[in-house]
Design an enzyme around this catalytic site. Structure first.
Site, PDB file in Angstrom:
ATOM      1  N   GLU A 258       8.481   4.001  -1.823  1.00  0.00           N
ATOM      2  CA  GLU A 258       8.727   5.227  -2.609  1.00  0.00           C
ATOM      3  C   GLU A 258       7.866   6.296  -1.969  1.00  0.00           C
ATOM      4  O   GLU A 258       6.639   6.233  -2.039  1.00  0.00           O
ATOM      5  CB  GLU A 258       8.243   5.048  -4.058  1.00  0.00           C
ATOM      6  CG  GLU A 258       9.017   4.083  -4.894  1.00  0.00           C
ATOM      7  CD  GLU A 258      10.286   4.688  -5.456  1.00  0.00           C
ATOM      8  OE1 GLU A 258      10.663   5.806  -5.057  1.00  0.00           O
ATOM      9  OE2 GLU A 258      10.907   4.018  -6.282  1.00  0.00           O
ATOM     10  N   GLU A 392       5.973  18.522   2.452  1.00  0.00           N
ATOM     11  CA  GLU A 392       5.514  18.314   1.082  1.00  0.00           C
ATOM     12  C   GLU A 392       4.083  18.844   0.953  1.00  0.00           C
ATOM     13  O   GLU A 392       3.175  18.355   1.616  1.00  0.00           O
ATOM     14  CB  GLU A 392       5.558  16.825   0.762  1.00  0.00           C
ATOM     15  CG  GLU A 392       5.231  16.525  -0.667  1.00  0.00           C
ATOM     16  CD  GLU A 392       5.254  15.034  -0.953  1.00  0.00           C
ATOM     17  OE1 GLU A 392       4.692  14.258  -0.170  1.00  0.00           O
ATOM     18  OE2 GLU A 392       5.832  14.659  -1.979  1.00  0.00           O
TER      19      GLU A 392
HETATM   20  P1  NAD Z   1      -1.091   8.113   0.806  1.00  0.00           P
HETATM   21  O1  NAD Z   1       0.131   7.734   1.546  1.00  0.00           O
HETATM   22  O2  NAD Z   1      -2.178   8.777   1.530  1.00  0.00           O
HETATM   23  O3  NAD Z   1      -1.765   6.804   0.166  1.00  0.00           O
HETATM   24  C1  NAD Z   1      -1.061   5.956  -0.692  1.00  0.00           C
HETATM   25  C2  NAD Z   1      -1.726   4.591  -0.706  1.00  0.00           C
HETATM   26  O4  NAD Z   1      -1.653   4.007   0.587  1.00  0.00           O
HETATM   27  C3  NAD Z   1      -3.206   4.615  -1.072  1.00  0.00           C
HETATM   28  O5  NAD Z   1      -3.495   3.489  -1.872  1.00  0.00           O
HETATM   29  C4  NAD Z   1      -3.876   4.505   0.284  1.00  0.00           C
HETATM   30  O6  NAD Z   1      -5.171   3.968   0.202  1.00  0.00           O
HETATM   31  C5  NAD Z   1      -2.933   3.575   1.009  1.00  0.00           C
HETATM   32  N1  NAD Z   1      -2.971   3.648   2.471  1.00  0.00           N
HETATM   33  C6  NAD Z   1      -3.355   4.692   3.248  1.00  0.00           C
HETATM   34  N2  NAD Z   1      -3.226   4.364   4.546  1.00  0.00           N
HETATM   35  C7  NAD Z   1      -2.746   3.101   4.592  1.00  0.00           C
HETATM   36  C8  NAD Z   1      -2.376   2.227   5.647  1.00  0.00           C
HETATM   37  N3  NAD Z   1      -2.487   2.579   6.930  1.00  0.00           N
HETATM   38  N4  NAD Z   1      -1.901   1.004   5.331  1.00  0.00           N
HETATM   39  C9  NAD Z   1      -1.754   0.628   4.053  1.00  0.00           C
HETATM   40  N5  NAD Z   1      -2.093   1.415   2.994  1.00  0.00           N
HETATM   41  C10 NAD Z   1      -2.572   2.636   3.273  1.00  0.00           C
HETATM   42  O7  NAD Z   1      -0.579   8.940  -0.437  1.00  0.00           O
HETATM   43  P2  NAD Z   1      -1.451   9.665  -1.555  1.00  0.00           P
HETATM   44  O8  NAD Z   1      -2.089  10.844  -0.912  1.00  0.00           O
HETATM   45  O9  NAD Z   1      -2.312   8.686  -2.275  1.00  0.00           O
HETATM   46  O10 NAD Z   1      -0.308  10.129  -2.582  1.00  0.00           O
HETATM   47  C11 NAD Z   1       0.462  11.247  -2.395  1.00  0.00           C
HETATM   48  C12 NAD Z   1       1.801  10.879  -1.776  1.00  0.00           C
HETATM   49  O11 NAD Z   1       2.458   9.905  -2.588  1.00  0.00           O
HETATM   50  C13 NAD Z   1       2.757  12.042  -1.738  1.00  0.00           C
HETATM   51  O12 NAD Z   1       3.398  12.078  -0.483  1.00  0.00           O
HETATM   52  C14 NAD Z   1       3.770  11.745  -2.836  1.00  0.00           C
HETATM   53  O13 NAD Z   1       5.025  12.307  -2.675  1.00  0.00           O
HETATM   54  C15 NAD Z   1       3.823  10.277  -2.796  1.00  0.00           C
HETATM   55  N6  NAD Z   1       4.317   9.747  -4.079  1.00  0.00           N
HETATM   56  C16 NAD Z   1       5.599   9.272  -4.117  1.00  0.00           C
HETATM   57  C17 NAD Z   1       6.117   8.798  -5.292  1.00  0.00           C
HETATM   58  C18 NAD Z   1       7.511   8.261  -5.340  1.00  0.00           C
HETATM   59  O14 NAD Z   1       7.820   7.550  -6.271  1.00  0.00           O
HETATM   60  N7  NAD Z   1       8.359   8.551  -4.376  1.00  0.00           N
HETATM   61  C19 NAD Z   1       5.337   8.777  -6.448  1.00  0.00           C
HETATM   62  C20 NAD Z   1       4.046   9.252  -6.380  1.00  0.00           C
HETATM   63  C21 NAD Z   1       3.540   9.739  -5.174  1.00  0.00           C
END
Ligand code: NAD
Length: 488
Positions: A258, A392
């Site tokens: 997602e 975004e």
């Molecule tokens: P992010 O991608 O930076 O991090 C998300 C998660 O992934 C965190 O737990 C982080 O620690 C982990 N992570 C980071 N690097 C990783 C790696 N290399 N391998 C595995 N895990 C890793 O996102 P964020 O900044 O926490 O959240 C914001 C983003 O989430 C936005 O882009 C938003 O659109 C998206 N989002 C999407 C939905 C949906 O349902 N489509 C819902 C909520 C948020």
């Protein structure tokens, strides 16, 4: 500023600190102050959690005893409900949710989603009869059985942490998987409280585990690359989603993603209440930190000047009605972290450089407190090719794009790498026709609600793979096994 209880890990049925007692600071987005200490999992802790989840899946009756699963998830859900106030405190102080937003996506909708999973559970198909077919002179009876996929790594973001955690954890547990939840580093306590309440609910050891860690990537990458983990359910940014697919390839990991969005709201010239529709398009809820928010507003050229004037007035009217943690009417607080604040402010500068016109907002607001406040911001005269229209921003920044006619509006809405959600407001039949041509996983027509715990949610294009929530959300965690029985 409230002090919240420190967070622990939950591994193999035990609530415990990280190896060596490692902790890190959980920072309030409102004040920049430390509100609690979170356990900082080491690779050794992650390894133990994976081993425990594997054992719990491979032995015991978790995968086969549906009644037990339902009862335990229900008990867990009851405990979450009973702790609603604590969940609200964590959402406010840790994720920066304004009090008025807690009663929506942060806690109330999340709990409703948990109830919805329990409600749709009886609809899940566990078997399908494919009937008889003759084979080498005898009859074979063909039956498909749907079985839990295995150990699940659930990796979640900080924006609406409880909502996303319940979206994954309840579904995977109901399906019969075992789970390791890895919350975002910015929101560890919302993960830790799930461990605490799962412990109280009495899940068998290893069925559910929570690991919080300060490093954003290390623990997640261990889950993604470990052959003992069968599926990664990830919500977060598109960039990290892509990396997870790459890193999961050597073990052919099943991935459910997602990801981000840049959803468009198309307002038609025959919108039933044009001024009200435009005024309500301000991007302020949770400071714009929602994956499915409509951050591009598409307005007909024939009514463009009128729309701009309405928006200017609406933002003026919104004024200072945000950013106070004690005001129950506020739905907008700070952005989650200093890093996020810098990122959003950089996009605002970029918008100016790209030639968009700043109609309202545009600045950090240190007068609101020591935390990470950015005022509600709107750019008009935006071209859809600009980066502020394509990328975004994940902050309170709306971009307004004029269009010629319905075809042009559809073209602009679809001219995006993302495809998560969207909205059309106008004459019903015309709006429905347009909604069907937008390449996104959900669409709202005339303000209808297309996101709920009993409905599948997910993205087209680079907004993701698979569906979460509803019966389909539970079935994402199932494998299909086909059995052919001879001599039938
Ligand atoms: P992010 O991608 O930076 O991090 C998300 C998660 O992934 C965190 O737990 C982080 O620690 C982990 N992570 C980071 N690097 C990783 C790696 N290399 N391998 C595995 N895990 C890793 O996102 P964020 O900044 O926490 O959240 C914001 C983003 O989430 C936005 O882009 C938003 O659109 C998206 N989002 C999407 C939905 C949906 O349902 N489509 C819902 C909520 C948020």
């Amino acid at each position: 500023m409230a002090k919240l209880s420190d967070g622990l890990l939950y591994i193999d049925g035990k609530l415990r600190p990280a190896a060596g007692g490692r902790t890190y600071d959980d920072i309030s987005p409102w004040t920049g102050e430390v509100i609690a200490k979170a356990a900082d999992a080491t690779p050794e802790d992650v390894n133990e959690a994976i081993a425990a989840a594997r054992r719990a899946f491979d032995a015991g009756d978790w995968t086969t005893n549906k009644e037990k699963r339902f009862e335990l998830v229900k008990k867990f859900q009851d405990l979450l409900r009973a702790n609603k106030e604590r969940l609200g405190d964590i959402a406010r102080h840790e994720a920066g949710a304004a009090t008025g937003a807690v009663g929506l996506a942060h806690v109330d909708n999340a709990l409703q989603g948990g109830d919805d999973y329990l409600k749709v559970f009886p609809d899940v198909a566990w078997e399908k009869d494919y009937g008889l077919r003759e084979f080498r002179g005898g009859n074979t009876h063909r039956v498909a059985v749907y079985e839990p996929v295995g150990v699940v790594g659930a990796i979640t973001p900080w924006n609406v942490p409880l909502y996303v955690q319940i979206g994954k954890v309840h579904a995977a547990l109901l399906a019969g998987c075992t789970v390791i939840l890895k919350p975002a580093p910015d929101t560890p306590l919302m993960g830790a409280i799930m461990g605490e309440l799962a412990h109280e609910a009495g899940f068998p050891p290893g069925v559910f585990n929570v690991i919080t860690a300060s490093d954003p990537a290390q623990a997640g990458e261990m889950l993604v690359t470990d052959p003992r983990v069968d599926l990664i359910s990830f919500t977060g940014s598109t960039g990290v989603g892509r990396r997870i697919m790459e890193k999961g390839a050597p073990t052919l990991k099943r991935v459910f993603l997602e990801l981000g969005g840049k959803s468009a709201h198309i307002i038609l010239d025959d919108a039933p209440d044009f001024p009200m529709t435009v005024a309500r398009s301000m991007l302020v809820f949770h400071a714009g930190q929602g994956c499915a928010v409509t951050s591009r507003l598409l307005v007909p050229k024939s009514r463009y000047q009128e729309a701009v004037a309405i928006l200017e007035k609406a933002y003026q009217g919104f004024g200072d009605n945000w950013g106070d943690i004690d005001n129950p009417g506020h739905i907008m607080g700070p952005v989650v972290s200093k890093k996020q604040q810098e990122r959003v402010l950089a996009y605002i500068e970029l918008g100016k450089k790209e030639g968009a016109r700043l109609l309202a907002g545009g600045k950090a607001r240190p007068d609101k407190g020591e935390g990470y406040f950015i005022e509600p911001t709107v750019f008009v005269d935006v071209d859809n090719k600009m980066r502020i229209a394509q990328e975004e921003i994940f902050g309170p920044v709306l971009v307004v794009i004029p269009y010629e006619d319905d075809e042009d509006a559809i073209r602009i809405a679809n001219e995006s790498d993302y495809g998560l959600s969207g909205m059309v407001t106008g004459g019903k039949e015309r709006a429905m026709k347009i909604a069907k041509r937008i390449r996104t996983g959900t669409m709202s027509v005339n303000g209808g609600m297309c996101i709920a715990g009993d409905l599948p949610f997910g993205g087209y294009k680079q907004s993701g793979i698979g569906r979460e929530w509803g019966r389909e959300g539970i079935e994402e965690f199932l494998e299909t096994k086909l059995i052919g029985v001879g001599g039938a």
